[in-house]
Design a protein around this motif. Sequence first.
Motif, PDB file in Angstrom:
ATOM      1  N   VAL A   1       0.859  -1.185   0.000  1.00 18.85           N
ATOM      2  CA  VAL A   1       0.000   0.000   0.000  1.00 18.85           C
ATOM      3  C   VAL A   1       0.899   1.240   0.000  1.00 18.85           C
ATOM      4  N   PRO A   2       0.439   2.352  -0.575  1.00 18.15           N
ATOM      5  CA  PRO A   2       1.318   3.517  -0.748  1.00 18.15           C
ATOM      6  C   PRO A   2       2.035   3.973   0.508  1.00 18.15           C
ATOM      7  N   GLU A   3       1.344   3.949   1.644  1.00 18.05           N
ATOM      8  CA  GLU A   3       1.972   4.462   2.859  1.00 18.05           C
ATOM      9  C   GLU A   3       3.052   3.531   3.415  1.00 18.05           C
ATOM     10  N   ARG A   4       3.198   2.335   2.853  1.00 17.39           N
ATOM     11  CA  ARG A   4       4.227   1.400   3.328  1.00 17.39           C
ATOM     12  C   ARG A   4       5.327   1.168   2.289  1.00 17.39           C
ATOM     13  N   ARG A   5       5.279   1.884   1.175  1.00 18.41           N
ATOM     14  CA  ARG A   5       6.302   1.694   0.146  1.00 18.41           C
ATOM     15  C   ARG A   5       7.699   2.069   0.625  1.00 18.41           C
ATOM     16  N   GLY A   6       7.783   2.879   1.644  1.00 18.48           N
ATOM     17  CA  GLY A   6       9.082   3.272   2.171  1.00 18.48           C
ATOM     18  C   GLY A   6       9.854   2.140   2.812  1.00 18.48           C
ATOM     19  N   LEU A   7       9.215   0.996   3.016  1.00 16.43           N
ATOM     20  CA  LEU A   7       9.929  -0.165   3.561  1.00 16.43           C
ATOM     21  C   LEU A   7      10.970  -0.713   2.587  1.00 16.43           C
ATOM     22  N   VAL A   8      10.830  -0.388   1.304  1.00 20.05           N
ATOM     23  CA  VAL A   8      11.712  -0.956   0.276  1.00 20.05           C
ATOM     24  C   VAL A   8      12.268   0.177  -0.578  1.00 20.05           C
ATOM     25  N   ARG A   9      13.582   0.241  -0.655  1.00 22.17           N
ATOM     26  CA  ARG A   9      14.217   1.287  -1.466  1.00 22.17           C
ATOM     27  C   ARG A   9      14.392   0.877  -2.924  1.00 22.17           C
ATOM     28  N   GLY A  10      14.664  -0.406  -3.160  1.00 25.70           N
ATOM     29  CA  GLY A  10      14.999  -0.838  -4.517  1.00 25.70           C
ATOM     30  C   GLY A  10      14.489  -2.227  -4.828  1.00 25.70           C
ATOM     31  N   LEU A  11      15.421  -3.153  -5.103  1.00 26.79           N
ATOM     32  CA  LEU A  11      15.081  -4.527  -5.467  1.00 26.79           C
ATOM     33  C   LEU A  11      15.728  -5.479  -4.475  1.00 26.79           C
ATOM     34  N   VAL A  12      14.937  -6.393  -3.927  1.00 21.71           N
ATOM     35  CA  VAL A  12      15.439  -7.338  -2.926  1.00 21.71           C
ATOM     36  C   VAL A  12      14.959  -8.739  -3.303  1.00 21.71           C
TER      37      VAL A  12
END
Length: 417
Positions: free
Chosen positions: A233-244
């Motif tokens: 969800v948009p408000e949790r996108r900050g948990l991931v910076r790139g590709l994991v």
Amino acid sequence: MVGYDFDVLVVGGGIVGLSTAYALVRERPGVSVGVLEKEDFLASHQTGRNSGVIHSGVYYRPGSFKARFAVGGAAEMVEFCREHGIAHEVTGKLIVAVDREELPRLHALARRGRENGIPVRELDRAGIAEHEPHVAGVAGLHVGTTGICDFPAVARRLGALAEAAGARLRPAEEVLRVDHRPDGVVVGTRRAELRAGVLVNCAGLHSDRVARLAGDDPGVRIVPFRGEYYELVPERRGLVRGLVYPVPDPAFPFLGVHLTRGVHGDVHVGPNAVPALALEGYDRRTVRLRDVAATAAFPGTWRIVGRHWRYEVGELHRSLSKRAFTAAVRRLLPEVATEDLVSAPAGVRAQAVARDGTLLDDFAFAGFDPEAKPDTASGRPSRLVHVLNAPSPAATASLPIGREVARRALAALDAER
């Protein structure tokens, strides 16, 4: 057969077919090229339903088509996007070992990456945290050449460039009949009968069927696997910076549930890999009995089941249970909760399977081979070129794949002249 409608007719308007058309008109200006696509729009299936990752080539066996084409193709794809103003970013990616049992596989992957000429950097927990503060792992591998892009936009641009050079794109024309003659190929659709010097089969999910229509036994069956995604969800996108990514299981050609930030800021989570009940079975409700029967009748299908049933039971469990899927994600991203994930469009992987149940792990071509001896039994070379296995990283590698297929097609065209 006098008077071709096309010198080369390409079946399939995905990124591989369009790259092939682009390579043909660049390699030989003036050659007449047609592209048949059964859907109303180009890039409707695998090209338009993937995570948008430009793969580095770190996973693939040195010397294989996948290794050679992905390593070179990744750099080419970035340059193509830059030249044509297509959204892209070289993000790098992390491959993370979540427990010590995975460390030998992680180290082996680092060695393979270096053998393929890819810059990789091994990380400890602190190194992982520098790149991805919310990701858990005991060790990691940073691959700097991985990126993301808008592959449907790439496909559309390839089509436009090919068309500007004289190729004719023909959407909404499904191939129903192929007559492979000594002097050419006749292709029947609902709208036309077309004559060509060479037929190129880039039909993806339908590539084995098109080969059989043309009278060739491809020796493999496309077995469709649906890849089901969620997104943060948009408000949790900050948990991931790139590709994991997790450390992959070498026994199965899928990369496991991973985290992918796209060019538009969305973060996809997945996919899992479950058998689809239709070649284009993008949800559980889509069932085509003809496709199911064809898959069930193929002996390789049951050998896959016998070999990998434990793996597939886990995949099906995660497909049916969002809680189980979330638990798999939390191995990499412990802070994620079930309510942080919302469903996203699924894709279907066109995986070629041999009769013995082996899942082909490299790109596979068939039909005319410029390096092979002439077919003395028939007295004539084949006028067919088939791309029988082109799952991921085919989008990444589409430019060199297109050149390879074009090389074979033009050699087949020249063989009769």
